[in-house]
Design a protein around this motif. Sequence first.
Motif, PDB file in Angstrom:
ATOM      1  N   LEU A   8       0.861  -1.176   0.000  1.00 54.34           N
ATOM      2  CA  LEU A   8       0.000   0.000   0.000  1.00 54.34           C
ATOM      3  C   LEU A   8       0.903   1.233   0.000  1.00 54.34           C
ATOM      4  O   LEU A   8       1.667   1.437   0.946  1.00 54.34           O
ATOM      5  N   THR A   9       0.839   2.044  -1.048  1.00 53.74           N
ATOM      6  CA  THR A   9       1.741   3.195  -1.142  1.00 53.74           C
ATOM      7  C   THR A   9       1.091   4.341  -1.920  1.00 53.74           C
ATOM      8  O   THR A   9       0.163   4.121  -2.702  1.00 53.74           O
ATOM      9  N   VAL A  10       1.602   5.549  -1.699  1.00 55.69           N
ATOM     10  CA  VAL A  10       1.132   6.716  -2.456  1.00 55.69           C
ATOM     11  C   VAL A  10       1.944   6.887  -3.736  1.00 55.69           C
ATOM     12  O   VAL A  10       1.607   7.705  -4.586  1.00 55.69           O
ATOM     13  N   ASP A  11       3.021   6.122  -3.863  1.00 56.89           N
ATOM     14  CA  ASP A  11       3.903   6.234  -5.026  1.00 56.89           C
ATOM     15  C   ASP A  11       3.295   5.512  -6.232  1.00 56.89           C
ATOM     16  O   ASP A  11       3.111   4.298  -6.210  1.00 56.89           O
ATOM     17  N   GLU A  12       2.974   6.272  -7.268  1.00 58.69           N
ATOM     18  CA  GLU A  12       2.283   5.708  -8.436  1.00 58.69           C
ATOM     19  C   GLU A  12       3.227   5.176  -9.511  1.00 58.69           C
ATOM     20  O   GLU A  12       2.772   4.645 -10.532  1.00 58.69           O
ATOM     21  N   ARG A  13       4.539   5.318  -9.336  1.00 60.26           N
ATOM     22  CA  ARG A  13       5.463   4.941 -10.395  1.00 60.26           C
ATOM     23  C   ARG A  13       5.434   3.438 -10.684  1.00 60.26           C
ATOM     24  O   ARG A  13       5.459   2.622  -9.770  1.00 60.26           O
ATOM     25  N   GLN A  14       5.409   3.122 -11.969  1.00 59.83           N
ATOM     26  CA  GLN A  14       5.355   1.730 -12.397  1.00 59.83           C
ATOM     27  C   GLN A  14       6.592   0.966 -11.962  1.00 59.83           C
ATOM     28  O   GLN A  14       6.525  -0.211 -11.590  1.00 59.83           O
ATOM     29  N   GLU A  15       7.750   1.660 -11.968  1.00 61.18           N
ATOM     30  CA  GLU A  15       8.983   0.966 -11.579  1.00 61.18           C
ATOM     31  C   GLU A  15       8.964   0.540 -10.114  1.00 61.18           C
ATOM     32  O   GLU A  15       9.605  -0.443  -9.732  1.00 61.18           O
ATOM     33  N   VAL A  16       8.233   1.304  -9.279  1.00 58.70           N
ATOM     34  CA  VAL A  16       8.108   0.921  -7.869  1.00 58.70           C
ATOM     35  C   VAL A  16       7.291  -0.360  -7.759  1.00 58.70           C
ATOM     36  O   VAL A  16       7.668  -1.302  -7.052  1.00 58.70           O
ATOM     37  N   ALA A  17       6.165  -0.402  -8.484  1.00 54.72           N
ATOM     38  CA  ALA A  17       5.326  -1.609  -8.483  1.00 54.72           C
ATOM     39  C   ALA A  17       6.107  -2.807  -9.009  1.00 54.72           C
ATOM     40  O   ALA A  17       6.058  -3.903  -8.427  1.00 54.72           O
ATOM     41  N   ASP A  18       6.855  -2.599 -10.091  1.00 53.16           N
ATOM     42  CA  ASP A  18       7.657  -3.687 -10.675  1.00 53.16           C
ATOM     43  C   ASP A  18       8.708  -4.193  -9.695  1.00 53.16           C
ATOM     44  O   ASP A  18       8.946  -5.403  -9.582  1.00 53.16           O
ATOM     45  N   SER A  19       9.344  -3.249  -8.974  1.00 48.74           N
ATOM     46  CA  SER A  19      10.378  -3.626  -7.999  1.00 48.74           C
ATOM     47  C   SER A  19       9.792  -4.452  -6.861  1.00 48.74           C
ATOM     48  O   SER A  19      10.403  -5.419  -6.396  1.00 48.74           O
ATOM     49  N   PHE A  20       8.600  -4.073  -6.425  1.00 49.16           N
ATOM     50  CA  PHE A  20       7.943  -4.824  -5.357  1.00 49.16           C
ATOM     51  C   PHE A  20       7.584  -6.231  -5.815  1.00 49.16           C
ATOM     52  O   PHE A  20       7.784  -7.208  -5.096  1.00 49.16           O
ATOM     53  N   MET A  21       7.026  -6.336  -7.018  1.00 47.71           N
ATOM     54  CA  MET A  21       6.634  -7.649  -7.528  1.00 47.71           C
ATOM     55  C   MET A  21       7.854  -8.554  -7.704  1.00 47.71           C
ATOM     56  O   MET A  21       7.816  -9.755  -7.425  1.00 47.71           O
ATOM     57  N   LYS A  22       8.960  -7.951  -8.150  1.00 43.84           N
ATOM     58  CA  LYS A  22      10.207  -8.705  -8.305  1.00 43.84           C
ATOM     59  C   LYS A  22      10.737  -9.162  -6.951  1.00 43.84           C
ATOM     60  O   LYS A  22      11.336 -10.239  -6.833  1.00 43.84           O
ATOM     61  N   ALA A  23      10.507  -8.336  -5.915  1.00 48.75           N
ATOM     62  CA  ALA A  23      10.966  -8.671  -4.564  1.00 48.75           C
ATOM     63  C   ALA A  23      10.121  -9.765  -3.926  1.00 48.75           C
ATOM     64  O   ALA A  23      10.538 -10.386  -2.949  1.00 48.75           O
ATOM     65  N   GLY A  24       8.907  -9.983  -4.480  1.00 52.45           N
ATOM     66  CA  GLY A  24       8.067 -11.056  -3.941  1.00 52.45           C
ATOM     67  C   GLY A  24       6.697 -10.642  -3.463  1.00 52.45           C
ATOM     68  O   GLY A  24       5.956 -11.455  -2.902  1.00 52.45           O
ATOM     69  N   ALA A  25       6.313  -9.353  -3.656  1.00 52.95           N
ATOM     70  CA  ALA A  25       4.970  -8.908  -3.269  1.00 52.95           C
ATOM     71  C   ALA A  25       3.930  -9.607  -4.137  1.00 52.95           C
ATOM     72  O   ALA A  25       4.201  -9.963  -5.293  1.00 52.95           O
ATOM     73  N   THR A  26       2.739  -9.821  -3.591  1.00 52.52           N
ATOM     74  CA  THR A  26       1.685 -10.514  -4.337  1.00 52.52           C
ATOM     75  C   THR A  26       0.613  -9.567  -4.856  1.00 52.52           C
ATOM     76  O   THR A  26      -0.162  -9.932  -5.737  1.00 52.52           O
ATOM     77  N   ASP A  27       0.563  -8.336  -4.321  1.00 51.29           N
ATOM     78  CA  ASP A  27      -0.462  -7.386  -4.744  1.00 51.29           C
ATOM     79  C   ASP A  27       0.043  -5.971  -4.490  1.00 51.29           C
ATOM     80  O   ASP A  27       0.923  -5.754  -3.645  1.00 51.29           O
ATOM     81  N   PHE A  28      -0.532  -5.003  -5.199  1.00 50.73           N
ATOM     82  CA  PHE A  28      -0.062  -3.620  -5.130  1.00 50.73           C
ATOM     83  C   PHE A  28      -1.260  -2.689  -5.240  1.00 50.73           C
ATOM     84  O   PHE A  28      -2.061  -2.828  -6.169  1.00 50.73           O
ATOM     85  N   ALA A  29      -1.408  -1.752  -4.297  1.00 51.34           N
ATOM     86  CA  ALA A  29      -2.539  -0.824  -4.320  1.00 51.34           C
ATOM     87  C   ALA A  29      -2.087   0.567  -3.879  1.00 51.34           C
ATOM     88  O   ALA A  29      -1.172   0.703  -3.066  1.00 51.34           O
ATOM     89  N   LEU A  30      -2.747   1.572  -4.409  1.00 42.99           N
ATOM     90  CA  LEU A  30      -2.410   2.949  -4.070  1.00 42.99           C
ATOM     91  C   LEU A  30      -3.227   3.431  -2.879  1.00 42.99           C
ATOM     92  O   LEU A  30      -4.412   3.121  -2.755  1.00 42.99           O
ATOM     93  N   LYS A  31      -2.576   4.196  -2.002  1.00 41.13           N
ATOM     94  CA  LYS A  31      -3.274   4.853  -0.897  1.00 41.13           C
ATOM     95  C   LYS A  31      -3.927   6.138  -1.428  1.00 41.13           C
ATOM     96  O   LYS A  31      -3.388   6.762  -2.331  1.00 41.13           O
ATOM     97  N   PRO A  32      -5.017   6.594  -0.801  1.00 42.71           N
ATOM     98  CA  PRO A  32      -5.780   5.860   0.220  1.00 42.71           C
ATOM     99  C   PRO A  32      -6.678   4.819  -0.423  1.00 42.71           C
ATOM    100  O   PRO A  32      -7.241   5.057  -1.482  1.00 42.71           O
TER     101      PRO A  32
END
Length: 203
Positions: A80-104
């Motif tokens: 859960l983050t306010v950062d909308e950048r695609q590279e952030v989402a990609d980095s999380f998924m590569k690290a092992g996250a299973t889902d990604f959502a924007l706050k709030p």
Amino acid sequence: MSITILVVDDNESIRFTLKEICQYAEWNVLEAGNGKDAVTLFEKMNPDLVLMDYHLPNGDGITTTKDIRKHNEHVPIIVLTVDERQEVADSFMKAGATDFALKPIKAPDLISRIRLNLKVSKLTEEHSSAFVDKGIKQDTLMSIKNHLLYQEEAITIDEIKESLPIAYQTVHRYLNYLEGKGEVEVVSQYGKKGRPKNRYRLI
């Protein structure tokens, strides 16, 4: 089955909001305000799902996600983050996250995401459950571990039994199980007479 959610966010008000949402859905909640505490808490409590923030002290969300993955390959990690950048989402998924959502994120949406991730996780772990040991139930195990977590000093089985609706023999069996897994330390206290009294604490 009782579900435990680990909420990782350095903003206390956001943690409070997420905790309220999870408790409304009748889930137990653990809280961590930084990456280091999150990993330590995860190791001790083995929660069913993690809600992860990106910007954290003592290890950002991506590093923390990687560290959690070293201990558990299957637990759902929802970012859960306010950062909308695609590279952030990609980095999380590569690290092992299973889902990604924007706050709030709205409460019904978050609850739906958590339920979906838990369902997928359950299917994934059906053949590789960490709780296959005969007679060991996750609900009871988490109740005892959660109680030990908030004790400043080692405590006896009687003290645990007084706080939890669990029989003495059951508490003893679960503590032996946790000791065998290296998660609980036994501290023997010797009195003037009789056998030593054992006290227990989470490692």
